[in-house]
Write an enzyme that holds these catalytic residues in place. Structure first.
Site, PDB file in Angstrom:
ATOM      1  CE  LYS A  11     -19.009  -5.874 -54.075  1.00 54.37           C
ATOM      2  NZ  LYS A  11     -19.857  -6.428 -55.229  1.00 54.37           N
ATOM      3  CD  GLU A  97     -18.076  -9.483 -55.605  1.00 56.45           C
ATOM      4  OE1 GLU A  97     -17.438  -9.189 -54.707  1.00 56.45           O
ATOM      5  OE2 GLU A  97     -18.884  -8.930 -56.340  1.00 56.45           O
ATOM      6  CD  GLU A 167     -24.900  -8.515 -51.677  1.00 57.88           C
ATOM      7  OE1 GLU A 167     -24.829  -7.359 -51.517  1.00 57.88           O
ATOM      8  OE2 GLU A 167     -23.729  -9.195 -51.975  1.00 57.88           O
ATOM      9  CB  SER A 213     -27.383  -2.704 -59.338  1.00 55.28           C
ATOM     10  OG  SER A 213     -26.384  -3.663 -60.019  1.00 55.28           O
TER      11      SER A 213
END
Ligand code: 13P
Length: 250
Positions: A11, A97, A167, A213
């Site tokens: 990221k 995202e 995800e 996670s």
């Protein structure tokens, strides 16, 4: 037999200096690894550094996004030939995202995926439902739609350059991992949708990664599931020791 992939998505973390330090620490720990492919996705500014650091190792370098045109007046964007030129071999596409904060849609995901594979990059295409969608009982339907529309008009040999990452948005950065059972159910559904959209042979060969996670203490249970072919790791991939522990899940 599908070779598993353990991928790290950094990221918007790490400078070039931090990238060098990461590889200096990681490489000695993974020298003997043969059971899986390893991919690291740094931000654009650190890609060249990562390519140089990873040279001669088993680590492949990935971008986190890409534009569908080769060049043009698209301020802020980076193209497939630009990534290939510096030695990138993968790109992530359609991360939640990007869908959430940067207006990525199934349509742009499809264009990017088609451009990436046509140009010679492997594409890690992300899909996943939000918590509201899961609570409303729409998870399977949402992910099926993302797979059908986001991969779209791909044909024959292109299919072997696609990797899908499931995800669930509610598991990203929350510490809340999908149970192996929840992930396995979705992965089986993704493979089924892929088979219906394309063909059984391509679906059987498709690598489907789980992300959300993932940690050293939950990776082994996830990897035991037949349809889970690897992981796309976020925050834990920033730490070389933890990332190495995930790579050594066996
Ligand atoms: P975390 O592993 O930090 O939950 O992030 C997952 C992810 O978004 C990887 O792309």
């Amino acid at each position: 037999m599908r070779t598993p992939i353990i991928a790290g998505n950094w990221k918007m973390y790490k400078t070039r200096l931090e990238t060098s330090a990461f590889f200096d620490a990681l490489i000695p720990q993974i020298q003997d690894i043969e059971h899986c492919a390893i991919v690291v996705a740094p931000p654009y500014t650190a890609l060249s550094t990562a390519v140089v650091e990873a040279e001669g190792t088993r680590v492949a370098i990935s971008a986190q996004d890409v534009h569908w045109e080769d060049q043009g007046a698209f301020t802020g964007e980076v193209s497939v030939p630009m990534l290939l030129e510096i030695g990138c071999t993968y790109t992530i596409i359609g991360h939640s995202e990007r869908r959430q904060y940067f207006s990525e849609t199934d349509e742009t995901v499809e264009k990017k995926t088609r451009a990436a594979v046509a140009g010679g990059l492997k594409a890690i295409v992300c899909v996943g439902e939000t918590l509201a969608e899961r609570d409303a009982g729409q998870a399977l339907e949402v992910v099926r739609r993302q797979v059908r529309n986001g991969l779209g008009r791909l044909t024959g040999p292109d299919l072997s350059h696609i990797i899908v990452a499931y995800e669930p948005v509610w598991a990203i950065g929350t510490g809340r991992t999908a149970t192996p059972e929840i992930a396995a159910e979705m992965h089986a559904e993704i493979r089924k949708t892929f088979a219906e959209t394309y063909n059984e042979v391509a679906a059987e060969a498709l690598r489907i990664l789980y992300g959300g996670s993932v940690k050293p203490d939950n990776i082994a249970a996830l990897m035991k599931e037949e349809d889970i072919d690897g992981a796309l790791v976020g925050s834990v991939s920033l730490d070389p020791a933890s990332f190495a522990a995930i790579i050594k899940y066996q």
